[in-house]
Design a protein around this motif. Structure first.
Motif, PDB file in Angstrom:
ATOM      1  N   GLU A   1      13.827 -34.871  36.373  1.00 16.26           N
ATOM      2  CA  GLU A   1      14.531 -36.215  36.359  1.00 16.26           C
ATOM      3  C   GLU A   1      14.588 -36.814  34.740  1.00 16.26           C
ATOM      4  OE1 GLU A   1      10.612 -39.086  36.706  1.00 16.26           O
ATOM      5  OE2 GLU A   1      11.641 -38.678  38.455  1.00 16.26           O
ATOM      6  N   TYR A   2      15.480 -37.471  34.532  1.00 16.41           N
ATOM      7  CA  TYR A   2      15.477 -38.254  33.090  1.00 16.41           C
ATOM      8  C   TYR A   2      14.414 -39.489  33.291  1.00 16.41           C
ATOM      9  CZ  TYR A   2      19.673 -35.527  32.550  1.00 16.41           C
ATOM     10  OH  TYR A   2      20.659 -34.480  32.592  1.00 16.41           O
ATOM     11  N   ALA A   3      13.517 -39.123  32.442  1.00 20.02           N
ATOM     12  CA  ALA A   3      12.164 -40.258  32.450  1.00 20.02           C
ATOM     13  C   ALA A   3      12.872 -41.609  32.231  1.00 20.02           C
ATOM     14  CB  ALA A   3      11.346 -39.736  31.625  1.00 20.02           C
ATOM     15  N   GLY A   4      12.502 -42.534  32.866  1.00 26.25           N
ATOM     16  CA  GLY A   4      12.818 -44.094  32.623  1.00 26.25           C
ATOM     17  C   GLY A   4      14.245 -44.140  32.895  1.00 26.25           C
ATOM     18  N   ALA A   5      15.058 -43.169  33.652  1.00 28.83           N
ATOM     19  CA  ALA A   5      16.559 -43.427  33.530  1.00 28.83           C
ATOM     20  C   ALA A   5      16.792 -43.107  35.028  1.00 28.83           C
ATOM     21  CB  ALA A   5      17.065 -42.591  32.537  1.00 28.83           C
ATOM     22  N   PRO A   6      16.557 -43.922  35.991  1.00 28.41           N
ATOM     23  CA  PRO A   6      16.723 -43.467  37.579  1.00 28.41           C
ATOM     24  C   PRO A   6      18.058 -43.334  37.767  1.00 28.41           C
ATOM     25  CG  PRO A   6      15.953 -45.740  37.234  1.00 28.41           C
ATOM     26  CD  PRO A   6      15.740 -44.996  35.948  1.00 28.41           C
ATOM     27  N   ALA A   7      19.218 -44.082  37.083  1.00 32.21           N
ATOM     28  CA  ALA A   7      20.527 -44.281  37.414  1.00 32.21           C
ATOM     29  C   ALA A   7      21.380 -42.826  36.580  1.00 32.21           C
ATOM     30  CB  ALA A   7      21.186 -45.497  36.748  1.00 32.21           C
ATOM     31  N   LYS A   8      20.651 -42.498  35.641  1.00 34.26           N
ATOM     32  CA  LYS A   8      21.248 -41.395  35.120  1.00 34.26           C
ATOM     33  C   LYS A   8      20.758 -40.151  35.873  1.00 34.26           C
ATOM     34  CE  LYS A   8      23.267 -42.242  30.935  1.00 34.26           C
ATOM     35  NZ  LYS A   8      24.579 -41.928  30.537  1.00 34.26           N
ATOM     36  N   THR A   9      19.615 -40.231  36.107  1.00 36.23           N
ATOM     37  CA  THR A   9      18.933 -38.979  37.180  1.00 36.23           C
ATOM     38  C   THR A   9      19.656 -39.009  38.372  1.00 36.23           C
ATOM     39  OG1 THR A   9      16.624 -39.281  36.272  1.00 36.23           O
ATOM     40  CG2 THR A   9      17.098 -38.258  38.402  1.00 36.23           C
ATOM     41  N   ALA A  10      19.970 -39.972  39.059  1.00 42.24           N
ATOM     42  CA  ALA A  10      20.945 -39.941  40.443  1.00 42.24           C
ATOM     43  C   ALA A  10      22.357 -39.664  39.863  1.00 42.24           C
ATOM     44  CB  ALA A  10      21.014 -41.525  40.950  1.00 42.24           C
ATOM     45  N   GLU A  11      22.708 -40.105  39.039  1.00 42.84           N
ATOM     46  CA  GLU A  11      24.253 -39.652  38.618  1.00 42.84           C
ATOM     47  C   GLU A  11      24.403 -37.974  38.512  1.00 42.84           C
ATOM     48  OE1 GLU A  11      27.094 -40.244  34.752  1.00 42.84           O
ATOM     49  OE2 GLU A  11      25.617 -41.666  35.216  1.00 42.84           O
ATOM     50  N   ALA A  12      23.356 -37.499  37.953  1.00 40.59           N
ATOM     51  CA  ALA A  12      23.366 -35.849  37.813  1.00 40.59           C
ATOM     52  C   ALA A  12      23.121 -35.087  38.892  1.00 40.59           C
ATOM     53  CB  ALA A  12      22.047 -35.389  36.768  1.00 40.59           C
ATOM     54  N   TRP A  13      22.342 -35.454  40.099  1.00 41.31           N
ATOM     55  CA  TRP A  13      22.125 -34.822  41.209  1.00 41.31           C
ATOM     56  C   TRP A  13      23.107 -35.287  42.439  1.00 41.31           C
ATOM     57  CZ3 TRP A  13      18.914 -30.835  41.404  1.00 41.31           C
ATOM     58  CH2 TRP A  13      17.854 -30.681  40.508  1.00 41.31           C
ATOM     59  N   ARG A  14      23.615 -33.999  42.998  1.00 41.41           N
ATOM     60  CA  ARG A  14      24.187 -34.271  44.490  1.00 41.41           C
ATOM     61  C   ARG A  14      23.707 -33.196  45.293  1.00 41.41           C
ATOM     62  NH1 ARG A  14      29.214 -36.213  45.974  1.00 41.41           N
ATOM     63  NH2 ARG A  14      29.864 -36.616  43.870  1.00 41.41           N
ATOM     64  N   GLY A  15      22.785 -33.679  46.322  1.00 40.66           N
ATOM     65  CA  GLY A  15      22.081 -32.852  46.898  1.00 40.66           C
ATOM     66  C   GLY A  15      21.066 -32.187  46.188  1.00 40.66           C
ATOM     67  N   GLU A  16      21.081 -30.814  46.391  1.00 35.02           N
ATOM     68  CA  GLU A  16      20.057 -29.775  45.486  1.00 35.02           C
ATOM     69  C   GLU A  16      20.496 -29.508  44.272  1.00 35.02           C
ATOM     70  OE1 GLU A  16      16.929 -29.787  46.364  1.00 35.02           O
ATOM     71  OE2 GLU A  16      17.575 -31.242  47.951  1.00 35.02           O
ATOM     72  N   ARG A  17      21.883 -29.748  43.545  1.00 32.13           N
ATOM     73  CA  ARG A  17      22.332 -29.293  42.685  1.00 32.13           C
ATOM     74  C   ARG A  17      22.623 -30.388  41.666  1.00 32.13           C
ATOM     75  NH1 ARG A  17      25.323 -27.030  46.847  1.00 32.13           N
ATOM     76  NH2 ARG A  17      24.741 -24.980  47.455  1.00 32.13           N
ATOM     77  N   PHE A  18      22.507 -30.060  40.172  1.00 32.37           N
ATOM     78  CA  PHE A  18      23.001 -31.112  39.172  1.00 32.37           C
ATOM     79  C   PHE A  18      24.106 -30.742  38.368  1.00 32.37           C
ATOM     80  CE2 PHE A  18      20.205 -27.925  37.276  1.00 32.37           C
ATOM     81  CZ  PHE A  18      20.499 -27.838  35.923  1.00 32.37           C
ATOM     82  N   THR A  19      24.482 -31.849  37.785  1.00 28.31           N
ATOM     83  CA  THR A  19      25.493 -31.540  36.772  1.00 28.31           C
ATOM     84  C   THR A  19      25.228 -32.130  35.466  1.00 28.31           C
ATOM     85  OG1 THR A  19      27.871 -31.456  36.200  1.00 28.31           O
ATOM     86  CG2 THR A  19      27.061 -33.386  37.274  1.00 28.31           C
ATOM     87  N   VAL A  20      25.490 -31.689  34.290  1.00 31.20           N
ATOM     88  CA  VAL A  20      25.589 -32.331  33.050  1.00 31.20           C
ATOM     89  C   VAL A  20      26.932 -32.961  32.501  1.00 31.20           C
ATOM     90  CG1 VAL A  20      23.322 -31.241  32.254  1.00 31.20           C
ATOM     91  CG2 VAL A  20      25.460 -30.320  31.602  1.00 31.20           C
ATOM     92  N   GLY A  21      27.807 -33.029  33.461  1.00 29.78           N
ATOM     93  CA  GLY A  21      29.120 -33.275  32.944  1.00 29.78           C
ATOM     94  C   GLY A  21      30.028 -32.247  32.554  1.00 29.78           C
ATOM     95  N   ASP A  22      29.748 -30.828  32.672  1.00 34.26           N
ATOM     96  CA  ASP A  22      30.497 -29.941  32.263  1.00 34.26           C
ATOM     97  C   ASP A  22      31.632 -29.764  33.209  1.00 34.26           C
ATOM     98  OD1 ASP A  22      29.288 -29.533  29.832  1.00 34.26           O
ATOM     99  OD2 ASP A  22      27.992 -27.980  30.411  1.00 34.26           O
ATOM    100  N   MET A  23      32.545 -29.168  32.830  1.00 35.99           N
ATOM    101  CA  MET A  23      33.979 -28.875  33.805  1.00 35.99           C
ATOM    102  C   MET A  23      34.355 -27.433  33.561  1.00 35.99           C
ATOM    103  SD  MET A  23      36.010 -32.305  33.560  1.00 35.99           S
ATOM    104  CE  MET A  23      36.869 -32.162  35.256  1.00 35.99           C
ATOM    105  N   GLY A  24      34.652 -26.905  34.694  1.00 34.21           N
ATOM    106  CA  GLY A  24      34.988 -25.431  34.692  1.00 34.21           C
ATOM    107  C   GLY A  24      35.586 -24.901  35.995  1.00 34.21           C
ATOM    108  N   PHE A  25      35.751 -23.663  36.019  1.00 35.60           N
ATOM    109  CA  PHE A  25      36.272 -23.189  37.368  1.00 35.60           C
ATOM    110  C   PHE A  25      35.673 -21.776  37.701  1.00 35.60           C
ATOM    111  CE2 PHE A  25      39.337 -21.324  34.440  1.00 35.60           C
ATOM    112  CZ  PHE A  25      39.461 -20.095  34.698  1.00 35.60           C
ATOM    113  N   LEU A  26      35.365 -21.358  39.047  1.00 40.18           N
ATOM    114  CA  LEU A  26      35.012 -20.196  39.446  1.00 40.18           C
ATOM    115  C   LEU A  26      36.180 -19.187  39.619  1.00 40.18           C
ATOM    116  CD1 LEU A  26      32.188 -21.216  41.514  1.00 40.18           C
ATOM    117  CD2 LEU A  26      31.582 -19.912  39.393  1.00 40.18           C
TER     118      LEU A  26
END
Length: 486
Positions: free
Chosen positions: A343-368
């Motif tokens: 989690e991002y300490a003291g930033a619950p909104a940022k933490t919630a924004e990063a996680w979707r289920g059991e996976r997280f993103t830091v905002g990077d975009m790409g393709f497989l």
């Protein structure tokens, strides 16, 4: 000749001396009020005292918070207050952050503090006294965020995890020599150096990166592994061929690199410079590791950052969380190692924004691709929308790095009354450069809508010491005074 544990410039420190100074440091820190669980902020240049400080804190079971020695007083104050630091170890000429945190400065005060203490082992110190390193994100898009996850309080458990990670890269030989090329307050340079210290390897520290000095140290110290970033490759490749080929690099077993997408032309050339099979790339961040690619795989999949690291899962999702087909660009999501969420300490909104289920993103975009190899396009916030079309700056930058006169490049969106945003290239040049020729060079290799409409030549692009391009700072020059930034 006794093997050196630490090397920095003319200083060579044996393991016995490093041990004694760490013991003295632990006692000095304790005298200043540091106890188990208290945090020690370390704002030092790349110097041997950085390792003394982390080793001293490890003996007290006090977590360490690396802080940029370049930070200004208000930035240091924010980091010490946010982390709850009980002590700040700083440069003699570093800023005074205020706020009531005791400051011990390297130099006369630090040496006096150590000299007043015993070098004997600290009673009750853990074995091994592996430091608990707590990192902040680099803060290229705002205030640094403290990444907190469940960390074992047992140094022996953390140490075994460190050894296992080193084994995964095949860099766990106790006779190894590790070269630090980046700033120790950044996650990767700090972590890899401490893996090497734990294994009893020699750690050679560059105070600041210099391309030829890097090659010289590899030869003279018989360096076996190091960690680099793409801009260090660019600097090395910019050396005259006679200089690049002057040094014996045969001792190298691994060159790990990450932090930013590596232009294909740069990667091909660096693969040719270092011994075959040694240059491995990974995609990761302070929040966690994601993918790994060997040099052999990369030659089959040029431009890829690899497949999911063992035990991890990488997906590409759209804004609604739907998984995208191979080749479709979306947000890159990664599973947490062992399910250990952060989690991002003291930033619950940022933490919630990063996680979707059991996976997280830091905002990077790409393709497989169809084989599960990840290709990064850009960061979400770096996306340029010009006339309704998406332009990924990293794709354009990769092309422009192939221009022989361009030493460094950043592509950003700038305000345009007709198109909303126009693509601009800001470049460092090795020789006189015609902007029109740069645009033509790009148009020969990319669809026209992706190519820069304008090119500015500057003396130096804003990069942090770890090589990350500070696009936020660059954009301010062109968007200043406007209410919107897109």
């Amino acid at each position: 000749m006794t093997k050196a544990a630490l090397v920095a410039g003319e200083r060579r420190m044996a393991a016995s001396e490093a041990e004694a100074r760490a013991n003295r440091g632990a006692r000095a820190f304790a005298r200043l009020g540091v106890g188990e669980g208290d945090r020690v902020a370390v704002a030092l240049r790349n110097r041997l005292e950085f390792f003394e400080a982390t080793a001293a804190a490890g003996r007290l079971m006090a977590p360490v918070v690396p802080v940029s020695w370049r930070a200004k007083a208000d930035e240091v104050r924010y980091l010490t207050e946010d982390s709850g630091a009980a002590l700040l170890l700083a440069e003699a000429d570093g800023p005074d952050p205020g706020g009531g945190v005791p400051v011990l400065r390297v130099g006369e005060a630090y040496e006096s503090a150590l000299a007043a203490e015993s070098a004997d082992p600290l009673p009750g110190a853990p074995d091994p006294p592996y430091p608990d390193l707590r990192y902040y994100t680099s803060g290229t898009t705002g205030r640094p965020k403290r990444v907190e996850r469940a960390i074992s309080p047992d140094p022996a458990v953390r140490a075994e995890g460190s050894r296992a990670y080193a084994r995964s890269w095949d860099v766990d030989d106790p006779g190894g020599v590790h070269l630090v090329t980046g700033p120790l307050y950044h996650t990767a340079p700090c972590a890899y150096a401490h893996h090497a210290r734990l294994l009893g390897q020699t750690v050679v520290v560059m105070e600041r990166f210099d391309a030829e000095e890097c090659l010289r140290l590899i030869e003279s110290e018989r360096v076996t592994w190091t960690h680099m970033v793409p801009i260090t490759f660019v600097r090395i490749l910019a050396l005259p061929e006679a200089v690049r080929t002057r040094y014996d690099l045969s001792s190298i077993h691994r060159v790990l690199h990450a932090a930013a997408p590596c232009p294909v032309d740069v990667k091909r050339r660096i693969l040719e410079l270092f011994p075959p099979g040694t240059v491995w790339e990974y995609y990761g961040m302070t929040e966690g590791l994601a993918t790994v690619i060997s040099p052999e795989e990369w030659l089959r999949k040029p431009g890829s950052v690899g497949r999911a690291a063992p035990g991890l899962d990488v997906r590409v999702l759209d804004e609604e969380g739907r998984e995208l087909d191979p080749g479709e660009v979306g947000l890159v999501y990664v599973s947490a190692p062992g399910g250990n969420r952060f989690e991002y300490a003291g930033a619950p909104a940022k933490t919630a924004e990063a996680w979707r289920g059991e996976r997280f993103t830091v905002g990077d975009m790409g393709f497989l691709d169809e084989d599960g190899y990840l290709f990064l396009s850009d960061r979400k916030q770096d996306l340029i929308i010009s006339g309704g079309a998406n332009v990924y700056p990293a794709e354009v930058e990769a092309v422009l790095f192939g221009h022989p006169a361009i030493a460094d490049v950043a592509v950003i969106g700038v305000p345009d009354e007709e198109w909303g945003e126009a693509v601009k290239a800001v470049v460092e040049a090795r020789e006189p450069l015609d902007p029109g020729e740069v645009i033509a060079f790009c148009r020969e290799r990319l669809a026209h809508y992706k190519c820069p409409r304008t090119v500015d030549v500057v003396e130096a692009l804003p990069r942090d010491p770890n090589g990350k391009l500070l696009k936020r700072e660059l954009r301010e020059r062109y968007w200043a005074g406007r209410e919107r930034r897109i």
